[in-house]
Design an enzyme around this catalytic site. Structure first.
Site, short mmCIF file in Angstrom:
data_model
loop_
_atom_site.label_atom_id
_atom_site.label_comp_id
_atom_site.label_asym_id
_atom_site.label_seq_id
_atom_site.Cartn_x
_atom_site.Cartn_y
_atom_site.Cartn_z
N ASP A 47 40.98 42.48 38.74
CA ASP A 47 42.18 41.83 38.20
C ASP A 47 42.70 40.79 39.18
O ASP A 47 43.09 41.12 40.30
CB ASP A 47 43.27 42.90 37.97
CG ASP A 47 44.55 42.30 37.40
OD1 ASP A 47 44.64 42.23 36.16
OD2 ASP A 47 45.42 41.87 38.18
N TYR A 52 47.64 34.01 42.14
CA TYR A 52 47.27 34.69 43.38
C TYR A 52 46.51 33.76 44.34
O TYR A 52 46.31 34.09 45.51
CB TYR A 52 46.39 35.93 43.12
CG TYR A 52 47.03 36.99 42.26
CD1 TYR A 52 48.37 36.95 41.89
CD2 TYR A 52 46.27 38.07 41.79
CE1 TYR A 52 48.94 37.93 41.09
CE2 TYR A 52 46.84 39.06 40.99
CZ TYR A 52 48.17 38.97 40.65
OH TYR A 52 48.72 39.95 39.84
N LYS A 77 45.06 35.65 34.77
CA LYS A 77 46.35 35.47 34.07
C LYS A 77 46.83 34.03 34.19
O LYS A 77 46.58 33.38 35.20
CB LYS A 77 47.42 36.39 34.67
CG LYS A 77 46.93 37.79 34.98
CD LYS A 77 48.03 38.71 35.45
CE LYS A 77 47.45 40.01 36.00
NZ LYS A 77 46.99 39.93 37.39
N HIS A 110 50.98 35.82 32.01
CA HIS A 110 51.43 36.56 33.20
C HIS A 110 52.87 37.07 33.08
O HIS A 110 53.19 38.18 33.51
CB HIS A 110 51.29 35.66 34.43
CG HIS A 110 51.17 36.39 35.71
ND1 HIS A 110 50.37 35.98 36.74
CD2 HIS A 110 51.75 37.52 36.16
CE1 HIS A 110 50.47 36.81 37.76
NE2 HIS A 110 51.31 37.76 37.43
N1 LIG Z 1 51.04 41.38 36.30
C1 LIG Z 1 51.85 41.43 37.34
O1 LIG Z 1 52.96 40.88 37.31
C2 LIG Z 1 51.43 42.13 38.56
C3 LIG Z 1 50.12 42.55 38.68
N2 LIG Z 1 49.68 43.21 39.80
C4 LIG Z 1 48.27 43.67 39.82
O2 LIG Z 1 48.23 45.08 40.11
C5 LIG Z 1 47.45 45.29 41.27
C6 LIG Z 1 47.93 46.52 42.04
O3 LIG Z 1 49.27 46.38 42.41
P1 LIG Z 1 49.75 45.97 43.87
O4 LIG Z 1 50.98 45.17 43.72
O5 LIG Z 1 48.64 45.35 44.61
O6 LIG Z 1 50.18 47.32 44.57
P2 LIG Z 1 49.62 48.81 44.68
O7 LIG Z 1 50.65 49.70 44.08
O8 LIG Z 1 48.21 48.88 44.23
O9 LIG Z 1 49.70 49.07 46.24
C7 LIG Z 1 48.92 48.40 47.16
C8 LIG Z 1 49.34 48.89 48.54
O10 LIG Z 1 48.94 50.25 48.71
C9 LIG Z 1 48.11 50.37 49.86
N3 LIG Z 1 47.08 51.35 49.53
C10 LIG Z 1 46.08 51.22 48.62
N4 LIG Z 1 45.36 52.35 48.52
C11 LIG Z 1 45.91 53.22 49.40
C12 LIG Z 1 45.60 54.55 49.76
N5 LIG Z 1 44.60 55.21 49.19
N6 LIG Z 1 46.38 55.15 50.71
C13 LIG Z 1 47.40 54.50 51.28
N7 LIG Z 1 47.72 53.22 50.98
C14 LIG Z 1 46.99 52.59 50.04
C15 LIG Z 1 47.57 48.99 50.10
O11 LIG Z 1 47.32 48.78 51.48
P3 LIG Z 1 45.90 48.23 52.03
O12 LIG Z 1 45.51 47.05 51.21
O13 LIG Z 1 46.20 47.90 53.47
O14 LIG Z 1 44.96 49.40 51.91
C16 LIG Z 1 48.73 48.11 49.65
O15 LIG Z 1 49.70 48.02 50.68
C17 LIG Z 1 47.58 43.96 42.03
O16 LIG Z 1 46.65 43.82 43.07
C18 LIG Z 1 47.45 42.97 40.90
O17 LIG Z 1 46.11 42.82 40.52
C19 LIG Z 1 50.55 43.50 40.83
C20 LIG Z 1 51.87 43.08 40.78
C21 LIG Z 1 52.40 42.37 39.63
O1 LIG Z 2 51.67 39.88 41.22
C1 LIG Z 2 51.91 39.48 40.10
O2 LIG Z 2 51.01 39.48 39.27
C2 LIG Z 2 53.26 39.00 39.73
O3 LIG Z 2 53.51 38.59 38.65
C3 LIG Z 2 54.37 39.01 40.63
O4 LIG Z 2 54.25 39.90 41.65
C4 LIG Z 2 54.69 37.60 41.05
O5 LIG Z 2 53.51 36.87 41.20
C5 LIG Z 2 55.44 37.66 42.29
O6 LIG Z 2 55.01 37.18 43.28
C6 LIG Z 2 56.68 38.41 42.29
O7 LIG Z 2 56.91 38.94 43.53
#
Ligand SMILES: NC(=O)C1=CN([C@@H]2O[C@H](COP(=O)(O)OP(=O)(O)OC[C@H]3O[C@@H](n4cnc5c(N)ncnc54)[C@H](OP(=O)(O)O)[C@@H]3O)[C@@H](O)[C@H]2O)C=CC1
Ligand SMILES: O=C(O)C(=O)[C@@H](O)[C@H](O)C(=O)CO
Length: 285
Positions: A47, A52, A77, A110
């Site tokens: 994803d 990004y 997205k 998005h």
């Molecule tokens: N549509 C939207 O608006 C949004 C979409 N997204 C999507 O969702 C995905 C996931 O959400 P995201 O915001 O990244 O956050 P997450 O909830 O997946 O958390 C990621 C964090 O957790 C840590 N982590 C991961 N696995 C572990 C583990 N097993 N133990 C301890 N710590 C861990 C990572 O650290 P480290 O990397 O150092 O391991 C990082 O700091 C995004 O990458 C993106 O693709 C996210 C936000 C908004």
């Molecule tokens: O991460 C995503 O996909 C988001 O939509 C949001 O997190 C956005 O891009 C953002 O940066 C808000 O903090």
């Protein structure tokens, strides 16, 4: 050996892995290696998003992996400034080019901001031309989701929203189920907010199964048919996050996690005008 993944069937028959990998906040210069590691660990669903800034690096990792295209499920997205019928079509082409692909598995609006109705019409056409296997949305609250469904031909296959133990969205999931829209969790770990990784309830459930808090959270979500896309830049955590299909939470454990719900976002509220203004001001060119 426990199954490494499970497929969810979307409303148009397309199958999507219930467990994928997200790359939000993975720096551009690390993304190729991180996605290479994730694919090597066994992830097949990735994803990303135009906003990004790492689609090209994702594309390089996909190409370098040698994994047949049909074994992968790639989501990206469209960002807020790229709404509108012509712009959306152009932006789709740009994402495809950056990813080095000739079709997408899933393309999402998005945010429910800007002229997204026109974008949806453009996406319906691209879907009709088989350039996208499934189209969907992200961050749509029920009001905007139902309105979009009512006034268009194609019902979104997916709504990717914030959902984790502190903001569970169980009623929203039920409404989406009734409309045939698959829920996908972003921020499954709340990015560690609210001390998620040391939460005593989650830790205790983990101990009972010999699993980590992260694994309990991912199992709790997938056991409720929520698609998850956890992010990690660490290969050990990538493997840990994949290893969730050899145990089940009991009914009592499900109830205990359900009790952690605060009913409130830990990130951003799309009904807050200040947040809408802030998101809309984040330009991606
Ligand atoms: N549509 C939207 O608006 C949004 C979409 N997204 C999507 O969702 C995905 C996931 O959400 P995201 O915001 O990244 O956050 P997450 O909830 O997946 O958390 C990621 C964090 O957790 C840590 N982590 C991961 N696995 C572990 C583990 N097993 N133990 C301890 N710590 C861990 C990572 O650290 P480290 O990397 O150092 O391991 C990082 O700091 C995004 O990458 C993106 O693709 C996210 C936000 C908004
Ligand atoms: O991460 C995503 O996909 C988001 O939509 C949001 O997190 C956005 O891009 C953002 O940066 C808000 O903090």
């Amino acid at each position: 050996m426990a199954p490494q993944n499970r497929l969810i069937t979307l409303n148009n028959g397309v199958q999507m892995p219930i467990l994928g990998f997200g790359v939000f906040q993975v720096p551009e210069d690390q993304t190729e290696q991180v996605v290479t590691d994730a694919l090597a660990a066994g992830y097949r669903s990735i994803d990303t998003a135009a906003s990004y800034g790492n689609e090209e690096a994702v594309g390089r990792a996909i190409k370098g992996s040698g994994i047949p295209r049909e074994e992968l499920f790639i989501t990206t997205k469209m960002w807020i400034q790229h709404t509108g019928e012509d712009t959306a079509k152009r932006e789709f082409d740009n994402s495809l080019r950056r990813l080095g692909l000739d079709y997408l598995d899933l393309y999402l609006i998005h945010q429910p901001l800007g002229d997204y109705y026109s974008s949806w019409r453009a996406m319906q056409k691209l879907y009709g031309e088989s350039l996208i296997k499934a189209i969907g949305v992200s961050n749509f609250y029920p009001d905007r989701l139902v309105d979009l469904i009512r006034h268009n031909d194609v019902t979104p296959a997916v709504n990717q929203i914030e959902t984790h133990p502190f903001f569970q969205r169980q009623a929203d999931q039920q409404l989406m189920r009734e409309h045939g829209v698959q829920i996908e969790s972003w921020g499954p770990f709340a990015e560690g907010r609210n001390d998620l990784f040391t939460n005593p309830v989650l830790a205790e459930i983990g101990s009972a199964h010999g699993k980590s808090v992260a694994q309990v959270v991912l199992r709790w979500l997938t056991q409720r048919d929520v698609v998850v896309i956890p992010k990690s830049v660490r290969p050990d955590r990538m493997a840990e996050n994949l290893d969730i299909f050899d145990f089940d939470l009991t009914d009592d454990e499900m109830t205990r996690v359900a009790a952690l719900d605060t009913g409130a976002t830990v990130f951003f509220d799309h009904h807050d005008p200040a947040m809408v203004e802030w998101l809309g001001g984040r330009r991606v060119d």
